[in-house]
Structure formats: C-alpha cells, structure tokens
Design an enzyme around this catalytic site. Structure first.
Site, PDB file in Angstrom:
ATOM      1  N   SER A 142       0.847  -1.192   0.000  1.00 22.95           N
ATOM      2  CA  SER A 142       0.000   0.000   0.000  1.00 22.95           C
ATOM      3  C   SER A 142       0.881   1.240   0.000  1.00 22.95           C
ATOM      4  CB  SER A 142      -0.886   0.014   1.242  1.00 22.95           C
ATOM      5  OG  SER A 142      -1.505   1.274   1.428  1.00 22.95           O
ATOM      6  N   TYR A 155      -2.151  -0.501  10.450  1.00 25.85           N
ATOM      7  CA  TYR A 155      -2.149  -0.789   9.012  1.00 25.85           C
ATOM      8  C   TYR A 155      -0.872  -0.261   8.370  1.00 25.85           C
ATOM      9  CZ  TYR A 155      -3.698  -0.874   4.129  1.00 25.85           C
ATOM     10  OH  TYR A 155      -3.799  -1.114   2.780  1.00 25.85           O
ATOM     11  N   THR A 190     -12.418  -0.654  -3.285  1.00 22.77           N
ATOM     12  CA  THR A 190     -12.669  -2.087  -3.170  1.00 22.77           C
ATOM     13  C   THR A 190     -13.610  -2.443  -2.025  1.00 22.77           C
ATOM     14  OG1 THR A 190     -10.800  -2.405  -1.669  1.00 22.77           O
ATOM     15  CG2 THR A 190     -10.353  -2.583  -4.040  1.00 22.77           C
TER      16      THR A 190
END
Length: 257
Positions: A142, A155, A190
């Site tokens: 990412s 994350y 998504t």
C-alpha cells in the site's frame, strides 16, 4: 504469456485479488485462488473460466491466511493438483482505523497476522517450489507502506513491514533465480475501508478529497493494480526485483493533507 504457469493468489474473493485472477486467466494462466468467502470465491472462479482461452477453471481453496493449517493445506493442494508453482501473489489483507491512543493489541495482532505473518508463512512454504520453477512473488502492499497517515497506525506499520519483507526476501532469493516485488496501491475503491471501520458517510467525503490528494485527480481501479502485478510477474520484468512500485496516481509524491 502465462500458458502452463501456475499462479497462486490470496484474497481472491474480491477487490484487487479477484480482478488480478481474471486478468491472469485472460493470459492462459493456471490459477489457484484462495479466500474466506466461498460464494464470492466461486464467483471469481467462474469469471476466470469464462475469460480463459482454454476455459480453465481455477482451483478454489477456502482458507484463512492467519491459520497455519489452512496455509499448509493451500500450498499442499496447489502442488498436489499442478505439481508446480510459478507465481505467488500475496494479496490478502485487512485495514483498520485507530491511533496509538485507541488501537488495541487485539486489533494490532489481527492486522499484523493477516498482512505480515500470513504472507511470511505462505512465502516460506512456497519458496522451495518457486526456486525449482525460477518463479517470482508479488506482494500487494500500500502507499501506506511508503508514507505515513494518522489514525491508520497498525495498518501503516504492517505495510511498511511488508515492503521491508519484499526487499529482504528479494536479496535472499535473487541468486536462486526468484524475483520478489511489491505493488503499493493508493486509494482503490474495493470496500476495504468500509470493512475496516470507515462509515459510508465518511468514506464518501474521503473519496471526494482523493481528487485533491492524488496527483492525477482520482482514485485508482483494481484493474490498474492487476496490470501492474501482471507486469511484475511477467518476463517483461525479468531484471526487476526488490521493487515496491507505487500504483497510486502520484499519492506518494504529494504533500501531506
């Protein structure tokens, strides 16, 4: 391009993983798809069969990447069915909101186990087979692995770790003929943000703001990421290893906002 190549894709029941599977199928790859949602995984498998030049149906394996037994079963079924593995796409991942003040150890462990520990173990098991086939690995990271964002602490840590994992393993396996790379998507619609705890209202505001935070003025598509994955897995990238490639519309280069 990928005729007689066996490609294993995790997190293939939706989003980037599902579209990557479809694009590999168009190129005649033999696929092993895994995910936790049986119904969605079968939908992906059907789409792959429909676009495959030889109407090849992927092998579908229901598995949770954080479960060691599931990971072992996944690799075992891949080799038992095809006898080889040429490309591993470590795509499965989750997102979670939270700062250092509110991110619990449970949330941290859940994110790190899915985004780092799972790919680590699957890569470990897959490596002997990839050495044999002179194959390659593409990790789905990412833009959060490249730059920092508030309130996505665990994350961001997990994706930074995945990027370092990519670079380290690329050095370890280069002499054995195995390339290891990653793609670093920006915002791709998504549903991962909604599953990660972002409300629909906040998500709509966030997507509008992305027009300003992404240099090309929009979010990305799953196909754009899939195309980058396929490039890195192809012979066209034969001299590329250890790369973490932004597929983010310039988000990594923008000033923080």
């Amino acid at each position: 391009m990928f005729a007689n190549k066996v490609v294993l894709i995790t997190g293939a029941s939706s989003g980037i993983g599902a579209d990557t599977a479809v694009e590999f199928s168009k190129l005649d790859a033999k696929l092993v798809l895994t995910g936790r949602n049986k119904e969605n995984l079968e939908k992906t498998a059907q789409k792959c069969e429909d676009v495959s030049p030889r109407k090849l149906r992927p092998v579908s394996v229901i598995a949770d990447i954080v479960n060691e037994t599931d990971v072992e079963k996944l690799l075992e079924e891949t080799i038992n069915h095809f006898g080889q593995l040429d490309v591993l796409v470590n795509n499965a991942g989750i997102l979670g909101l939270g700062s250092i003040e509110v991110t619990s150890l449970d949330q941290y462990d859940r994110i790190m186990n899915t985004n780092v520990r799972g790919p680590y173990y699957l890569t470990m098991l897959a490596t002997p087979h990839l050495i044999k086939s002179k194959g390659n690995i593409v990790n789905v990271s990412s833009v959060a692995g490249i730059r920092s964002f508030a309130n996505f602490l665990a994350y961001c840590i997990s994706k930074a770790a995945l990027d370092q994992f990519t670079r380290c393993v690329s050095l370890e396996l280069a002499s054995k003929g195995v390339r290891v790379n990653a793609v670093n998507p920006g915002v791709i619609e998504t549903g991962i943000h909604l599953r990660g705890g972002v409300s629909e209202e906040d998500y709509a505001v966030y997507l509008e703001k992305c027009k300003e935070t992404h240099a090309i003025g929009r979010t990305g598509t799953t196909k754009e990421v899939a195309d980058a994955i396929i490039f890195l897995a192809s012979e066209g990238a034969s001299n590329i290893t250890g790369v973490t490639m932004p597929v983010d519309g310039g988000r990594h280069a923008m000033c923080p906002r």
